[in-house]
Design a protein around this motif. Structure first.
Motif, PDB file in Angstrom:
ATOM      1  N   GLN A   1       0.812  -1.219   0.000  1.00 58.14           N
ATOM      2  CA  GLN A   1       0.000   0.000   0.000  1.00 58.14           C
ATOM      3  C   GLN A   1       0.841   1.262   0.000  1.00 58.14           C
ATOM      4  O   GLN A   1       0.334   2.346  -0.237  1.00 58.14           O
ATOM      5  N   THR A   2       2.122   1.141   0.283  1.00 57.31           N
ATOM      6  CA  THR A   2       2.936   2.343   0.448  1.00 57.31           C
ATOM      7  C   THR A   2       4.218   2.336  -0.356  1.00 57.31           C
ATOM      8  O   THR A   2       5.034   3.229  -0.218  1.00 57.31           O
ATOM      9  N   SER A   3       4.418   1.349  -1.212  1.00 51.61           N
ATOM     10  CA  SER A   3       5.682   1.240  -1.918  1.00 51.61           C
ATOM     11  C   SER A   3       5.706   2.008  -3.225  1.00 51.61           C
ATOM     12  O   SER A   3       6.753   2.127  -3.849  1.00 51.61           O
TER      13      SER A   3
ATOM     14  N   GLY B   1       1.300   7.749   9.821  1.00 45.54           N
ATOM     15  CA  GLY B   1       2.540   7.589   9.063  1.00 45.54           C
ATOM     16  C   GLY B   1       2.681   8.502   7.881  1.00 45.54           C
ATOM     17  O   GLY B   1       3.512   8.258   6.988  1.00 45.54           O
ATOM     18  N   LEU B   2       1.893   9.579   7.837  1.00 42.18           N
ATOM     19  CA  LEU B   2       1.896  10.485   6.691  1.00 42.18           C
ATOM     20  C   LEU B   2       2.577  11.816   6.998  1.00 42.18           C
ATOM     21  O   LEU B   2       2.457  12.776   6.244  1.00 42.18           O
ATOM     22  N   ALA B   3       3.304  11.869   8.116  1.00 38.82           N
ATOM     23  CA  ALA B   3       4.074  13.069   8.432  1.00 38.82           C
ATOM     24  C   ALA B   3       5.370  13.086   7.642  1.00 38.82           C
ATOM     25  O   ALA B   3       5.625  13.962   6.827  1.00 38.82           O
ATOM     26  N   TRP B   4       6.215  12.093   7.890  1.00 44.43           N
ATOM     27  CA  TRP B   4       7.449  11.861   7.136  1.00 44.43           C
ATOM     28  C   TRP B   4       7.385  10.411   6.675  1.00 44.43           C
ATOM     29  O   TRP B   4       7.705   9.499   7.455  1.00 44.43           O
ATOM     30  N   VAL B   5       6.999  10.137   5.469  1.00 45.25           N
ATOM     31  CA  VAL B   5       6.758   8.748   5.066  1.00 45.25           C
ATOM     32  C   VAL B   5       8.022   7.891   5.128  1.00 45.25           C
ATOM     33  O   VAL B   5       7.945   6.671   5.258  1.00 45.25           O
ATOM     34  N   HIS B   6       9.203   8.520   5.056  1.00 47.65           N
ATOM     35  CA  HIS B   6      10.441   7.750   5.086  1.00 47.65           C
ATOM     36  C   HIS B   6      10.902   7.428   6.501  1.00 47.65           C
ATOM     37  O   HIS B   6      11.852   6.662   6.685  1.00 47.65           O
ATOM     38  N   TYR B   7      10.239   7.994   7.522  1.00 46.50           N
ATOM     39  CA  TYR B   7      10.560   7.649   8.904  1.00 46.50           C
ATOM     40  C   TYR B   7       9.966   6.272   9.219  1.00 46.50           C
ATOM     41  O   TYR B   7       9.057   5.799   8.535  1.00 46.50           O
TER      42      TYR B   7
ATOM     43  N   LEU C   1       8.325   9.647  -1.986  1.00 42.82           N
ATOM     44  CA  LEU C   1       6.862   9.620  -1.968  1.00 42.82           C
ATOM     45  C   LEU C   1       6.260  10.746  -1.130  1.00 42.82           C
ATOM     46  O   LEU C   1       5.051  10.972  -1.182  1.00 42.82           O
ATOM     47  N   GLN C   2       7.085  11.456  -0.354  1.00 42.09           N
ATOM     48  CA  GLN C   2       6.536  12.516   0.491  1.00 42.09           C
ATOM     49  C   GLN C   2       5.845  13.616  -0.315  1.00 42.09           C
ATOM     50  O   GLN C   2       4.761  14.094   0.069  1.00 42.09           O
TER      51      GLN C   2
ATOM     52  N   ALA D   1       1.156  16.952  -1.755  1.00 44.25           N
ATOM     53  CA  ALA D   1       0.304  17.507  -2.806  1.00 44.25           C
ATOM     54  C   ALA D   1      -1.165  17.182  -2.553  1.00 44.25           C
ATOM     55  O   ALA D   1      -2.047  18.037  -2.736  1.00 44.25           O
ATOM     56  N   GLU D   2      -1.446  15.961  -2.145  1.00 45.60           N
ATOM     57  CA  GLU D   2      -2.833  15.575  -1.850  1.00 45.60           C
ATOM     58  C   GLU D   2      -3.365  16.339  -0.645  1.00 45.60           C
ATOM     59  O   GLU D   2      -4.531  16.761  -0.627  1.00 45.60           O
TER      60      GLU D   2
END
Length: 399
Positions: A4-6, A40-46, A59-60, A65-66
């Motif tokens: 879902q997040t890749s 998990g949508l603050a810093w997606v790479h954390y 992906l951030q 943008a959304e």
């Protein structure tokens, strides 16, 4: 989770689901920020549980943008907590204990706790490793910090600070420093504003008198503060000079707009200068895009120093051109009375303000002279300058 997040489609779908469950128009802003962090949508790479999903940093922008398109609330961006987001957070993530990460990252991202940076001192600016602020361990195993820091942005609003102090004066200056997280509301912390050329006082000097810092708020190993601080400084320079701006954005966009709207102000000489600076601004923008691509693969490196150096020089030259273009009108400045603005506004103020404020760009975040040395040594691989104090104990150095 990974499926879902890749990729961009998966992260976009996850963001849409979050927005449906937390409509920006009807959700309290703080509650929205907290929920976004927890999703998990603050810093997606954390890492998961720390504001991210363990996904690619690339992906951030999809998430942002959304969120922007949906009218998600602001209030936790660089304009209110730039030092926290751009400098403290990545350093805590890399060197902090699990307890420190869980204690500090969520309120930092949500804007509940504002951060400042206690690094520079009256006698240790360009030579930061020469700092004299002392941290001495007490009988309980905690620390008592005494010294003076200067040029501290937002100290008057800050709840916490990233702080480096000398814990061992008997070793060479780079090895006797330790990194701490300091409560700015603690007893013994005094903040005094510094009036600057704009008439404002966004910077401060901070006096520390026996300030108690629990050892649990030490970041990294004892005496390893210089290495930890490099993570902070590299991120700071990227945050200042490597921001994502659109084509003809920032300072050059403001001057270009005046050029188009006010043909009576044009001269051939100003035209040539504008063209040259426009081209340089575009080259810097594209270099910043490449730097952000490199960040996807790892931590910031010394290349950020080049971006910060270029940003400072261009900001000063473009703001100077804007002032000349507008002639007498450019000298107008609507408010010399502000003492403590909540945030610095580089682009929303008059030409006179931008010209004056840009003078600080070549000092803050590392002076241009020091950045040139960093680029020469760490990027170009040139020989370093002779340093006679490299192996001497800090206590034996002349001051």
């Amino acid at each position: 989770m990974a499926s879902q997040t890749s990729d961009a489609a998966g992260i976009r779908r996850r963001t849409h689901e979050f927005l449906a469950a937390h409509p920006p128009a009807t959700t309290d802003p703080l509650a929205f920020h907290r929920a976004r962090f927890d999703a998990g949508l603050a810093w997606v790479h954390y890492p998961e549980g720390l504001g991210g999903l363990g996904a690619s940093r690339a992906l951030q922008p999809v998430v942002d943008a959304e969120m922007d398109a949906a009218g998600a609330p602001g209030g936790n961006g660089p304009e209110t907590n730039g030092i926290g987001l751009g400098m403290a957070a990545p350093t805590i993530l890399r060197y902090g204990t699990e307890e420190q990460k869980r204690r500090f990252l969520r309120p930092l991202w949500c804007g509940e706790e504002i951060w400042c940076q206690l690094f520079s001192e009256p006698g240790a600016g360009s030579d930061l490793a020469g700092l004299a602020t002392r941290a001495v361990r007490d009988e309980a195993g905690d620390w008592r910090v005494t010294g003076q820091k200067v040029w501290t942005s937002s100290a008057h609003n800050a709840d916490f600070a990233i702080l480096i102090a000398r814990t061992d004066p008997d070793v060479p200056k780079h090895r006797g420093i330790t990194y701490f997280l300091c409560d700015m509301r603690a007893e013994g912390v005094e903040v005094r504003p510094l009036r600057q050329i704009t008439g404002e006082a966004e910077f401060n000097e901070v006096f520390l008198t026996g300030v108690r810092i629990p050892d649990a708020h030490r970041l990294g190993d004892l005496g390893d503060g210089w290495r930890v601080a490099q993570t902070t400084l590299n991120n700071e320079r990227v945050a200042i000079g490597g921001g994502d701006v659109p084509r003809e954005g920032g300072h050059i966009g403001l001057v270009s707009a005046v050029w188009r709207e006010r043909p009576e102000l044009r001269t051939p000489e100003l035209h040539q200068r504008l063209l040259a600076l426009w081209a340089e601004a575009e080259a810097l923008r594209l270099s910043g895009a490449r730097l952000r691509q490199q960040l996807v693969a790892g931590q910031p490196g010394p290349e950020g120093s080049a971006m910060k150096l270029g940003f400072a020089r261009l900001a000063q030259e473009i703001s100077g051109l804007g002032l000349e273009l507008m002639g007498e009108e450019g000298l107008a400045y609507d408010d010399w009375t502000q003492v403590r603005p909540e945030r610095v506004d580089f682009l929303g103020r008059e030409a006179g303000y931008r010209y004056l404020r840009a003078k600080g760009n070549s000092i803050e975040g590392g002076t241009s002279e020091i950045l040139l040395n960093i680029i020469a040594e760490r990027v170009l691989g040139l020989p370093s300058e002779p340093r006679t104090d490299k192996d001497a104990a800090w206590k034996d150095l002349p001051r």
